[in-house]
Scaffold this motif. Structure first.
Motif, mmCIF file in Angstrom:
data_model
loop_
_atom_site.group_PDB
_atom_site.id
_atom_site.type_symbol
_atom_site.label_atom_id
_atom_site.label_comp_id
_atom_site.label_asym_id
_atom_site.label_seq_id
_atom_site.Cartn_x
_atom_site.Cartn_y
_atom_site.Cartn_z
ATOM 1 N N ARG A 1 0.809 -1.197 0.000
ATOM 2 C CA ARG A 1 0.000 0.000 0.000
ATOM 3 C C ARG A 1 0.851 1.259 0.000
ATOM 4 N N ARG A 2 2.072 1.187 0.454
ATOM 5 C CA ARG A 2 2.885 2.390 0.613
ATOM 6 C C ARG A 2 3.128 3.097 -0.710
ATOM 7 N N MET A 3 3.218 2.356 -1.808
ATOM 8 C CA MET A 3 3.514 3.001 -3.082
ATOM 9 C C MET A 3 2.400 3.953 -3.465
ATOM 10 N N HIS A 4 1.144 3.548 -3.340
ATOM 11 C CA HIS A 4 0.075 4.442 -3.754
ATOM 12 C C HIS A 4 -0.093 5.580 -2.753
ATOM 13 N N LYS B 1 -8.821 12.236 8.258
ATOM 14 C CA LYS B 1 -8.047 13.348 8.803
ATOM 15 C C LYS B 1 -8.478 13.718 10.213
ATOM 16 N N ALA B 2 -9.787 13.676 10.470
ATOM 17 C CA ALA B 2 -10.265 14.021 11.811
ATOM 18 C C ALA B 2 -9.735 13.038 12.842
ATOM 19 N N ARG B 3 -9.726 11.756 12.485
ATOM 20 C CA ARG B 3 -9.219 10.749 13.421
ATOM 21 C C ARG B 3 -7.708 10.903 13.617
ATOM 22 N N LEU B 4 -6.986 11.179 12.537
ATOM 23 C CA LEU B 4 -5.548 11.388 12.668
ATOM 24 C C LEU B 4 -5.252 12.572 13.592
ATOM 25 N N VAL C 1 1.495 9.691 13.456
ATOM 26 C CA VAL C 1 0.250 8.951 13.251
ATOM 27 C C VAL C 1 0.013 8.665 11.771
ATOM 28 N N LYS C 2 0.523 9.514 10.885
ATOM 29 C CA LYS C 2 0.394 9.222 9.454
ATOM 30 C C LYS C 2 1.263 8.030 9.074
ATOM 31 N N LEU C 3 2.452 7.930 9.665
ATOM 32 C CA LEU C 3 3.304 6.780 9.413
ATOM 33 C C LEU C 3 2.653 5.495 9.887
ATOM 34 N N VAL C 4 2.005 5.549 11.041
ATOM 35 C CA VAL C 4 1.452 4.340 11.652
ATOM 36 C C VAL C 4 0.118 3.965 11.033
ATOM 37 N N PHE C 5 -0.809 4.930 10.932
ATOM 38 C CA PHE C 5 -2.165 4.625 10.483
ATOM 39 C C PHE C 5 -2.360 4.843 8.986
ATOM 40 N N GLY C 6 -1.402 5.518 8.330
ATOM 41 C CA GLY C 6 -1.513 5.779 6.905
ATOM 42 C C GLY C 6 -1.884 7.228 6.651
ATOM 43 N N ALA C 7 -1.190 7.867 5.706
ATOM 44 C CA ALA C 7 -1.468 9.260 5.388
ATOM 45 C C ALA C 7 -2.854 9.447 4.786
ATOM 46 N N ARG D 1 2.299 -0.424 13.006
ATOM 47 C CA ARG D 1 1.435 -0.500 11.827
ATOM 48 C C ARG D 1 0.579 -1.753 11.842
ATOM 49 N N GLU D 2 1.175 -2.874 12.238
ATOM 50 C CA GLU D 2 0.401 -4.111 12.307
ATOM 51 C C GLU D 2 -0.733 -3.980 13.301
#
Length: 422
Positions: A34-37, A310-313, A300-306, A241-242
Motif C-alpha cells: 500500500r505504501r507506493m500508492h 483526517k479528523a481521526r488522525l 500517526v500518518k506513518l502508523v495509520f496511513g497518510a 502498523r500491524e
C-alpha cells in the motif's frame, strides 16, 4: 471485485465495504504494497499549490523512479471517449507482457493488470478527486494477482480534468488449489508425528538456537518488540502498523485494539526522539515531513496511513501530544487511556485545553480600576445608576464651567474611558 473509494473517504475501524452478490470482498493488501500508492498520493498533493488539480506541466513520470515504472498517464485532451496513453512504465508493461505500442485505452489487453487501472478512469472524472482501489483477480496468464492502485486527476487548464495519472502495485498469490494442497500436506505431516531429535550443541545462530525473548513482562507480541530497549526504530514502526491494521479491521471497533495501536505509536514516537536520523529517513521514504508545530502528526500518518481519516488522525496526534506533555512512560499510554476519564476523547480534550493560549488580561477593567482611584475635581449630586458617566459641560466667563447633564451613550462613554487612560 474492485473496492473503490475517494481517497479522502477512508472508512473508520470496522466499516463494511459494499459487495456485489456472490462475490467475496478482496483481502486487504499489506502495508508494503500500500505504501507506493500512498507516496503517489502525497506526491499529487504536493503539486496542488492551491489549485483544484495539479498542472500536467509539473508531472514527468520518467523522473519518478519510485513509482514511475508502475504508472500510466492517460491524455483526454484529444479524445475523451478513447484517451491516449501518454506514458506507460516499464514495470507495468513487463508485467502485462506487452510488446508493441499501446497508443490508446482501446489497445489495452482485456484482463491485463493495466486494464485494472484504465477501467476506472470514468469514476475519477465523476468524483473529480483521486480514487483508490484494491482487488484480487486472475490475469490473462492465469496467475492469481493481488493489486492496489490509485488514479489522480491532472489539468492543462487548471479547472478541467484532461489527464489522469495512475499508479499500481501488485503481487502474485497462491490459488485456492495450491493452498488446499499445502493444507493437506500439513495435515499428513502432523498425523505422522514429529520424530525426536537428539540433543546437539546450540550455537547462537544455529538451527537449534532459541529466538531471543522480547517479552519483558508483556503478553502482546507486537508490544514486546516495541518495548524491548534494543528494538530498532523500523521494527517499532512495523509493530505499530500491524496493530493499527488490526484495530482498523476489528469487528466490534474494539477500543482495546485502538488503544494498543496508539500505545505502540507513542512508543515509536519516543524512540524517534532518540534515533533522529532513522526517523528522518522513514519520513522521507513515506513522502512526509516533520512538523515543528505538530510533531505527532507525521507519527500517526506513518502508523495509520497518510490516507486515513483526517479528523481521526488529528485526534490520535493530540492524544500522543498529551502523553508527551505528561511525560508518560514509553510503554504506559495504553493503560493511561484505559483509566483516564473519558478515555481517548477525554485525553484529546485535555490536550486541546492545554493548547489554548492564556486569556489576555482585561485592559478595560484595568483602566476602570485606575479611574476609580483617580482624584476628583469636584462632586455634584446626580441621579444615575452607571458607575462612569460622560457629562456635557459649558464654559462660562470667569473660568466657571456649568454642568449641563449626562450623555446617555454607552459607546461614547467607553471611548472616553479608554481615552482617559491614554
Amino acid at each position: 471485485m474492485d473496492s473503490l473509494r475517494a481517497f479522502e473517504d477512508e472508512p473508520d475501524f470496522g466499516s463494511p465495504s459494499d459487495e456485489e452478490d456472490a462475490i467475496e470482498a478482496p483481502p486487504e493488501i499489506g502495508v508494503d504494497e500500500r505504501r507506493m500508492h500512498v507516496r503517489a498520493y502525497n506526491y499529487w498533493v504536493s503539486l496542488l499549490d492551491g489549485r483544484p488539480y495539479p498542472s500536467i506541466r509539473d508531472l514527468n513520470p520518467s523522473d519518478l523512479g519510485d513509482f514511475g515504472p508502475h504508472s500510466v498517464l492517460l491524455d483526454f485532451s484529444g479524445d475523451g471517449d478513447d484517451p491516449a496513453v501518454a506514458w506507460l512504465g516499464n514495470a507495468l508493461r513487463t508485467e502485462c507482457g506487452l510488446i508493441g505500442d499501446i497508443r490508446r485505452i482501446s489497445d489495452v489487453p482485456k484482463r491485463s493488470l493495466l486494464s485494472r487501472l484504465t477501467d476506472h478512469y470514468l469514476q475519477i472524472i465523476a468524483n473529480r478527486a483521486p480514487i483508490g482501489f484494491e482487488a484480487e483477480f486472475v490475469s490473462q496468464l492465469g496467475q492469481n494477482t493481488m493489486y492496489r492502485g490509485i488514479l489522480m486527476p491532472f489539468s492543462s487548464t487548471g479547472d478541467t480534468i484532461d489527464f489522469i495519472y495512475g499508479v499500481i502495485n501488485w503481487k502474485e498469490i497462491a490459488d485456492s488449489a495450491v493452498i488446499a494442497d499445502i493444507a493437506r500436506e500439513a495435515e499428513r505431516a502432523l498425523a505422522a508425528g514429529v520424530p525426536s531429535v537428539e540433543a546437539s550443541p546450540v550455537w547462537a545462530d544455529g538451527p537449534n538456537a532459541e529466538p531471543p525473548s522480547l517479552l519483558h513482562g508483556t503478553d502482546e507480541p507486537e508490544e514486546a518488540a516495541v518495548f524491548d530497549p534494543d528494538a530498532g526504530l523500523a521494527d517499532r514502526l512495523c509493530a505499530a502498523r500491524e496493530s493499527a491494521e488490526a484495530a482498523r479491521g476489528a469487528d466490534s471497533r474494539s477500543r482495546a485494539s485502538l488503544y494498543r495501536a496508539l500505545g505502540l505509536a507513542y512508543a515509536f514516537a519516543r524512540a524517534a526522539e532518540v534515533d533522529v536520523q532513522g526517523y528522518r529517513e522513514l519520513l522521507e521514504d513515506s513522502g512526509l515531513k516533520a512538523q515543528a508545530r505538530a510533531p505527532m502528526t507525521p507519527v500517526v500518518k506513518l502508523v495509520f496511513g497518510a490516507d486515513y481519516d483526517k479528523a481521526r488522525l488529528t485526534e490520535f496526534a493530540a492524544a500522543l501530544s498529551w502523553a508527551r506533555r505528561e511525560d508518560i512512560a514509553i510503554d504506559g499510554l495504553r493503560a493511561y487511556l484505559e483509566t483516564f476519564e473519558g478515555g481517548l476523547k477525554g485525553v484529546v480534550q485535555a490536550e486541546r485545553r492545554a493548547r489554548r493560549p492564556e486569556p489576555k488580561p482585561d485592559r478595560n477593567e484595568a483602566i476602570r480600576e485606575a479611574l476609580r482611584n483617580a482624584p476628583a475635581f469636584a462632586r455634584v449630586a446626580m441621579d444615575t445608576s452607571e458607575e462612569f458617566v460622560l457629562i456635557l459641560a459649558r464654559r462660562e466667563t470667569g473660568g466657571v464651567v456649568s454642568l449641563l447633564g449626562p450623555l446617555a451613550d454607552p459607546a461614547l462613554t467607553e471611548r472616553a474611558i479608554r481615552k482617559a487612560a491614554a
